[in-house]
Structure formats: structure tokens, C-alpha cells
Motif scaffolding. Structure first.
Motif, PDB file in Angstrom:
ATOM      1  N   ALA A  10       0.882  -1.175   0.000  1.00 46.27           N
ATOM      2  CA  ALA A  10       0.000   0.000   0.000  1.00 46.27           C
ATOM      3  C   ALA A  10       0.920   1.225   0.000  1.00 46.27           C
ATOM      4  CB  ALA A  10      -0.911  -0.007   1.227  1.00 46.27           C
ATOM      5  N   PRO A  11       0.397   2.369  -0.412  1.00 47.64           N
ATOM      6  CA  PRO A  11       1.248   3.563  -0.474  1.00 47.64           C
ATOM      7  C   PRO A  11       1.846   3.910   0.887  1.00 47.64           C
ATOM      8  CG  PRO A  11      -0.846   3.957  -1.560  1.00 47.64           C
ATOM      9  CD  PRO A  11      -0.963   2.641  -0.862  1.00 47.64           C
ATOM     10  N   ALA A  12       3.106   4.296   0.869  1.00 46.19           N
ATOM     11  CA  ALA A  12       3.775   4.738   2.096  1.00 46.19           C
ATOM     12  C   ALA A  12       3.161   6.056   2.549  1.00 46.19           C
ATOM     13  CB  ALA A  12       5.267   4.906   1.835  1.00 46.19           C
ATOM     14  N   ILE A  33      -6.001   6.820  -0.757  1.00 53.39           N
ATOM     15  CA  ILE A  33      -6.351   7.390  -2.052  1.00 53.39           C
ATOM     16  C   ILE A  33      -5.729   6.501  -3.122  1.00 53.39           C
ATOM     17  CG2 ILE A  33      -6.648   9.726  -1.151  1.00 53.39           C
ATOM     18  CD1 ILE A  33      -3.880  10.430  -2.310  1.00 53.39           C
ATOM     19  N   ALA A  34      -5.951   6.821  -4.371  1.00 54.93           N
ATOM     20  CA  ALA A  34      -5.568   5.934  -5.476  1.00 54.93           C
ATOM     21  C   ALA A  34      -4.108   6.113  -5.893  1.00 54.93           C
ATOM     22  CB  ALA A  34      -6.491   6.153  -6.659  1.00 54.93           C
ATOM     23  N   ILE A  35      -3.203   5.850  -4.977  1.00 59.26           N
ATOM     24  CA  ILE A  35      -1.783   5.834  -5.321  1.00 59.26           C
ATOM     25  C   ILE A  35      -1.376   4.380  -5.523  1.00 59.26           C
ATOM     26  CG2 ILE A  35       0.567   6.275  -4.507  1.00 59.26           C
ATOM     27  CD1 ILE A  35      -0.534   8.672  -2.950  1.00 59.26           C
ATOM     28  N   ASN A  36      -0.783   4.089  -6.661  1.00 57.93           N
ATOM     29  CA  ASN A  36      -0.265   2.753  -6.929  1.00 57.93           C
ATOM     30  C   ASN A  36       1.022   2.604  -6.125  1.00 57.93           C
ATOM     31  OD1 ASN A  36       1.332   0.641  -8.045  1.00 57.93           O
ATOM     32  ND2 ASN A  36       0.131   0.729  -9.918  1.00 57.93           N
ATOM     33  N   LYS A  38       3.376   0.504  -6.237  1.00 60.15           N
ATOM     34  CA  LYS A  38       4.545   0.073  -7.015  1.00 60.15           C
ATOM     35  C   LYS A  38       5.191   1.228  -7.765  1.00 60.15           C
ATOM     36  CE  LYS A  38       2.825  -4.593  -7.500  1.00 60.15           C
ATOM     37  NZ  LYS A  38       1.931  -5.428  -8.262  1.00 60.15           N
ATOM     38  N   THR A  39       4.358   2.169  -8.233  1.00 60.61           N
ATOM     39  CA  THR A  39       4.884   3.288  -9.028  1.00 60.61           C
ATOM     40  C   THR A  39       4.859   4.612  -8.262  1.00 60.61           C
ATOM     41  OG1 THR A  39       2.719   3.851  -9.944  1.00 60.61           O
ATOM     42  CG2 THR A  39       4.035   2.200 -11.147  1.00 60.61           C
ATOM     43  N   ASN A  40       4.130   4.646  -7.160  1.00 58.44           N
ATOM     44  CA  ASN A  40       3.919   5.862  -6.379  1.00 58.44           C
ATOM     45  C   ASN A  40       3.204   6.957  -7.192  1.00 58.44           C
ATOM     46  OD1 ASN A  40       4.107   6.832  -3.751  1.00 58.44           O
ATOM     47  ND2 ASN A  40       5.817   8.170  -4.286  1.00 58.44           N
ATOM     48  N   GLU A  41       2.486   6.528  -8.218  1.00 59.12           N
ATOM     49  CA  GLU A  41       1.738   7.452  -9.074  1.00 59.12           C
ATOM     50  C   GLU A  41       0.244   7.329  -8.796  1.00 59.12           C
ATOM     51  OE1 GLU A  41       3.101   9.616 -11.356  1.00 59.12           O
ATOM     52  OE2 GLU A  41       5.093   8.966 -10.666  1.00 59.12           O
ATOM     53  N   LEU A  42      -0.464   8.433  -8.974  1.00 62.19           N
ATOM     54  CA  LEU A  42      -1.917   8.421  -8.847  1.00 62.19           C
ATOM     55  C   LEU A  42      -2.552   7.662 -10.008  1.00 62.19           C
ATOM     56  CD1 LEU A  42      -2.677  12.076  -7.731  1.00 62.19           C
ATOM     57  CD2 LEU A  42      -3.153   9.997  -6.427  1.00 62.19           C
ATOM     58  N   VAL A  43      -3.613   6.940  -9.717  1.00 65.95           N
ATOM     59  CA  VAL A  43      -4.378   6.214 -10.732  1.00 65.95           C
ATOM     60  C   VAL A  43      -5.704   6.953 -10.870  1.00 65.95           C
ATOM     61  CG1 VAL A  43      -5.447   4.014 -11.347  1.00 65.95           C
ATOM     62  CG2 VAL A  43      -3.284   4.052 -10.077  1.00 65.95           C
ATOM     63  N   LEU A  44      -5.777   7.834 -11.849  1.00 61.62           N
ATOM     64  CA  LEU A  44      -6.963   8.686 -12.014  1.00 61.62           C
ATOM     65  C   LEU A  44      -7.601   8.523 -13.380  1.00 61.62           C
ATOM     66  CD1 LEU A  44      -5.530  11.945 -10.375  1.00 61.62           C
ATOM     67  CD2 LEU A  44      -6.946  10.183  -9.316  1.00 61.62           C
ATOM     68  N   MET A  55      -9.478   0.586  -3.003  1.00 63.52           N
ATOM     69  CA  MET A  55      -9.890  -0.654  -2.342  1.00 63.52           C
ATOM     70  C   MET A  55      -8.744  -1.677  -2.296  1.00 63.52           C
ATOM     71  SD  MET A  55     -12.884  -0.030  -1.181  1.00 63.52           S
ATOM     72  CE  MET A  55     -13.480  -1.647  -0.690  1.00 63.52           C
ATOM     73  N   GLU A  56      -7.940  -1.730  -3.339  1.00 58.24           N
ATOM     74  CA  GLU A  56      -6.786  -2.628  -3.334  1.00 58.24           C
ATOM     75  C   GLU A  56      -5.777  -2.195  -2.266  1.00 58.24           C
ATOM     76  OE1 GLU A  56      -6.107  -5.562  -4.990  1.00 58.24           O
ATOM     77  OE2 GLU A  56      -8.215  -5.468  -5.589  1.00 58.24           O
ATOM     78  N   ASN A  57      -5.602  -0.888  -2.097  1.00 56.73           N
ATOM     79  CA  ASN A  57      -4.706  -0.386  -1.049  1.00 56.73           C
ATOM     80  C   ASN A  57      -5.234  -0.772   0.329  1.00 56.73           C
ATOM     81  OD1 ASN A  57      -3.150   0.752  -3.070  1.00 56.73           O
ATOM     82  ND2 ASN A  57      -3.895   2.825  -2.729  1.00 56.73           N
ATOM     83  N   LEU A  58      -6.525  -0.624   0.532  1.00 62.05           N
ATOM     84  CA  LEU A  58      -7.129  -1.008   1.807  1.00 62.05           C
ATOM     85  C   LEU A  58      -7.019  -2.513   2.039  1.00 62.05           C
ATOM     86  CD1 LEU A  58     -10.192   1.352   1.692  1.00 62.05           C
ATOM     87  CD2 LEU A  58      -8.431   1.354   3.481  1.00 62.05           C
TER      88      LEU A  58
END
Length: 126
Positions: A10-12, A33-36, A38-44, A55-58
Motif C-alpha cells: 500500500a502507499p507509504a 487514495i488511489a496511489i499505486n 509500485k509506481t507511487n503514481e496516482l491512478v486517475l 480498495m486494493e490499497n485497503l
């Protein structure tokens, strides 16, 4: 006594907070929030894709605490536009069992971190 839950799946945290805190048998997650992670990028890409990443982060945070969505007793959903509620709810419903779904509130807010469309936090019990 509290135990800090941290997972690379999950995002740091980007500030002085933890991904989650376990107190006794109760887990309190920070808002995701929607931070990937693996890439630390937003998924918008769109609201559904954004919600899926949240939900995947949770899910990753819950798993790090030895839990699943079945352990969740309360969900707080913050959205920037109530018109997106149906799409967010459609994705959310793929992760929780309707028969045992947690209590929940959904609140429209003026802004969210990084100006995303959705942020979700949860409370879960073992």
C-alpha cells in the motif's frame, strides 16, 4: 498498547501518520487514495479505476494486519462529487459482502489530498 501496521503493498505515508494502527483487536486504517504503491503514481483514469486502486490499497493494509474486508465494521467514504456515488458504490460492492456489509457513511467534501475524487478509511475487528 498499539501496533503500527505497515506494508509495502500500500502507499507509504506521506506525512506523520501510519497506514493503520491496531489497538487490541481493532484496526484503524488511515484514509487511502488511489496511489499505486509500485509506481507511487496516482491512478486517475476514471472514478471506477480510482476506487478500485483505493480498495486494493485497503485490502493490502487489512491483509498486513491479518484481516479481510469481512473484518471491517465501519467504512468512511469521502468523495469530491456526489454524482460519482453510484460508480464508487459499484466498485466498493465488489469487495464487501452485502449480507455482512459494514456500517458506512459517504460524505461529499470540497477537496481531498492531491485533489483526488475518493478517499476511504475503515475500522476492522478481529
Amino acid at each position: 498498547m498499539k501496533t503500527i501496521i505497515n506494508t509495502p503493498n500500500a502507499p507509504a505515508p506521506i506525512g506523520p501518520y501510519s497506514q493503520a494502527v491496531l489497538v487490541g483487536n481493532t484496526l484503524y486504517t488511515s484514509g487511502q487514495i488511489a496511489i499505486n504503491p509500485k509506481t507511487n503514481e496516482l491512478v486517475l483514469t476514471d472514478v471506477k479505476t480510482e476506487t478500485k486502486q483505493v480498495m486494493e490499497n485497503l485490502k493490502a493494509v487489512l491483509e498486513a494486519a491479518g484481516m479481510t474486508f469481512e473484518n471491517v465494521i465501519k467504512t468512511s467514504i469521502f468523495i469530491s462529487d456526489m454524482h460519482n456515488f453510484a460508480q464508487i458504490n459499484e466498485v466498493y460492492s465488489q469487495y464487501v459482502n452485502e449480507d455482512t456489509a459494514p456500517a458506512r457513511e459517504t460524505v461529499e467534501v470540497a477537496n481531498l489530498p492531491k485533489f483526488v475524487n475518493v478517499e476511504i478509511s475503515m475500522i476492522a475487528v478481529k
